[in-house]
Scaffold this active site. Structure first.
Site, short mmCIF file in Angstrom:
data_model
loop_
_atom_site.label_atom_id
_atom_site.label_comp_id
_atom_site.label_asym_id
_atom_site.label_seq_id
_atom_site.Cartn_x
_atom_site.Cartn_y
_atom_site.Cartn_z
N ASP A 223 -3.37 9.65 10.93
CA ASP A 223 -2.10 8.96 11.13
C ASP A 223 -1.43 9.38 12.42
OD1 ASP A 223 -1.95 7.28 8.88
OD2 ASP A 223 -1.43 8.98 7.61
N GLU B 217 0.88 -1.17 0.00
CA GLU B 217 0.00 0.00 0.00
C GLU B 217 0.92 1.22 0.00
OE1 GLU B 217 -4.00 -0.25 2.14
OE2 GLU B 217 -2.94 1.24 3.31
#
Length: 274
Positions: free
Chosen positions: A57, A46
């Site tokens: 994140d 990915e």
């Protein structure tokens, strides 16, 4: 439909997908790292087009994105990278992750999807795609022949889960925990079995689970709850960061990490105790 985890045989455990920011490590080193992942039997990379200040994140991936951005890596550079490395891969699939606002918003949507497909990317996950644009995005992806990765959370509403599952043509990314990457669900990944089972009713595409997966034990727990694959992000990115900080060999360091988390086939001596 791209079969991202077709190489898995019975007893091998879940497919393995790894997240990395393109440009961290630098693209020339990343090319060798990608070839190593292919050799090691990793199913999917990915690969993110780096973007700043992601609210989904944690600090490890945000630092990684900043390093890549400081190296001048953007969508055009990432697509050129994929085009160069893709013909050399035997097994590894590449799912491109691009943030809507940073990488896609100011480009022609249909033309950009065709360009992404032409680069050799095997699928596309758009981060923070506005809900009002989803139908048009999925239609344009179909026209471009570009498989789509969709996402949902364990606690998403049933209609949201059903929609994400129905639109997944590459794989469905089930986010294990509503929070930042690197964090795991309080009750562990085993508690996702019911969610995986419910999603099966809405999709024939693989279901992959990510967030908070760090060890081989985590990988095997995800596999035991019925998922087709596991996605590891922060733990792997942290290994890259450690190698860069210590001026170590990035490829060898990451190879050791991959081997430490890869599931052991059930018929091996290590598994059977022979």
């Amino acid at each position: 439909m791209a079969d991202f985890f077709a190489h898995r045989r019975p007893g091998e455990g879940p497919g393995l997908a790894l997240f990395l920011n393109a440009g961290d490590p630098p693209l020339d080193v990343l090319a060798d790292l990608v070839l190593m992942l292919d050799e090691e039997g990793v199913d999917c990379l990915e690969l993110a087009v780096p973007f700043p200040d992601s609210v989904t994140d944690g600090p490890v991936i945000r630092r990684s994105a900043r390093r890549a951005l400081d190296r001048g890596v953007g969508l055009d550079e990432v697509l050129a990278f994929i085009a160069a490395v893709r013909p050399r891969l035997r097994r590894l699939r590449i799912a491109l992750l691009a943030d809507w606002s940073h990488s896609l918003k100011h480009r022609d949507p249909a033309g950009t999807l065709r360009t992404i497909a032409a680069s050799g990317a095997d699928g596309l996950l758009v981060h923070a795609l506005p809900p009002r644009l989803r139908a048009a995005h999925h239609a344009a992806a179909r026209d471009a022949g570009l498989p789509v990765v969709t996402t949902c959370y364990q606690r998403s509403s049933p209609p949201t889960m059903a929609e994400a599952a129905a639109e997944a043509t590459a794989y469905l990314y089930l986010v294990a925990h509503y929070g930042r990457s690197g964090t795991a669900p309080a009750g562990g990944h085993a508690g996702l079995a019911g969610t995986v089972s419910a999603l099966r009713a809405h999709t024939a595409s693989p279901i992959a689970i990510g967030f908070g997966v760090r060890t081989r034990e985590d990988v095997e727990t995800v596999g035991a709850c019925g998922a087709d694959a596991v996605i590891i992000g922060s733990a792997g990115v942290a290994r890259i960061e450690q190698s860069l900080d210590r001026a170590g060999d990035v490829i060898d360091g990451f190879r050791a990490f991959v081997r430490s988390v890869s599931p052991i086939p059930v018929n091996t001596p290590e598994r059977t105790g022979s």
